[in-house]
Write an enzyme that holds these catalytic residues in place. Sequence first.
Site, PDB file in Angstrom:
ATOM      1  N   ARG A   1       0.985  -1.228  -0.160  1.00 31.34           N
ATOM      2  CA  ARG A   1       0.009   0.201  -0.010  1.00 31.34           C
ATOM      3  C   ARG A   1       0.787   1.226   0.285  1.00 31.34           C
ATOM      4  O   ARG A   1       0.409   2.298  -0.137  1.00 31.34           O
ATOM      5  CB  ARG A   1      -0.940   0.025   1.036  1.00 31.34           C
ATOM      6  N   ASN A   2       2.147   1.065   0.278  1.00 27.86           N
ATOM      7  CA  ASN A   2       3.124   2.090   0.227  1.00 27.86           C
ATOM      8  C   ASN A   2       3.958   1.848  -0.977  1.00 27.86           C
ATOM      9  O   ASN A   2       4.078   0.902  -1.623  1.00 27.86           O
ATOM     10  CB  ASN A   2       3.986   2.188   1.432  1.00 27.86           C
TER      11      ASN A   2
END
Length: 425
Positions: free
Chosen positions: A210-211
């Site tokens: 998600r990063n």
Amino acid sequence: MSKLVAPHGGKGLVCCLLEGAELAAEQKKAEGLKKIEISGRAKGDLIMMGCGGFSPLNGFMKKADWKGVCESFLMADGTFWPVPVTLDVDEDVKVGDEIALVRKGEAYATMKIEEVYEMTDDDKKWECEKVFKGEGEESADDVFWKVALEDHPGVKMVMAQKKFNIAGPVKVLSEGEYPEQYKGVYLRPAETRAAFEEKGWSIVSALQLRNPMHRSHEFLAKISIEVCDGCLIHSLIGNLKPGDIPADVRVKAIDTLVEKYFVKDNVIQAGYPLDMRYAGPREGLLHATFRQNYGVNRMLIGRDHAGVGDFYGLFEAQEIFDKIPYATEACPEPGKALLCQPMKIDWTFYCYKCDGMASLRTCPHNKEERVILSGTKLRKALSDGAEVVDHFGREEVLVILRAYYEGLTEKVEVKMQGAASGDAM
């Protein structure tokens, strides 16, 4: 016969997305139905039901399923599932009603309501305590609730839900913007499975992202490639919390990294349409559960997987796999057990003395010799316009991320907690 792990639930891929004449007829029918506005989270859940990513689910959970999942990780029929998948409403609806589920003017599904059940504040609080409360610093009851309503996005989301949940099977009408906006990246489970089969893979790992992909993520993926047939780099392309980097920027960065630093035959990049729930250990289980549907049988679980703040212990998302039902061969119906197993990796970092990537299991040196890597730490540096430490990320990726931050007109403060800063090492 396929060598890949079977889809979760023992029913094959359960796909609720309509096509062709059946889709056209249901879309026309939806125009005349009562319309219920849904959240971004529910939109993502529907698309996952549509494409088979949430197999064996074919609709939103009834109260018995919701209670069993929260309490014991099991739906009413004994199928393992770690996080509730529910639909909240405050409209006047009743059992037997047919409704259209819409988001910002677009109909995503039709649904025949089979159950309506009230969700009191006590019910929501109980769900939060079961699903979101971990064993980290902020886990004691009084401390958890003192900070959760301010700092835990998953708790805030559940507590803000409407008065009732409705349950019943769905017919999915749309996958939204994903097939076009993320063409070639948004892949359905049937498509990833076909790609794995074509490559001859049977043992497949997945890296949850998600990063932006920094050196630690790269290291995790490469560790898995050494012992598996290949790795699925699987990015969340649904909604995130304020301050997180949008999906199109992350996809571009991953493309660059794969192009320059991976053997392309051993890795596939794809995206999935869920919103983050920020449920830490429980979400780690959810990631493994739906990755099984995509054909994955080894889920990479590193430090603070799917965590937020300091709500969870650093390796709690690894430990929970040893505590769930059917973690052994005890399941009376094997198809209902979780078959995707965790690949547990210790805290990873760059070590100057080792002159390379290492982990707490391989590096004997002290903290001062290590570059502590975390997505939050990277976002903090980029958001503040600060210099990014050497060996934190690949320069080709940092160029893309700096360009994104330089183009922002309004910046969101990025908070640093112990896990992200390295203070907990």
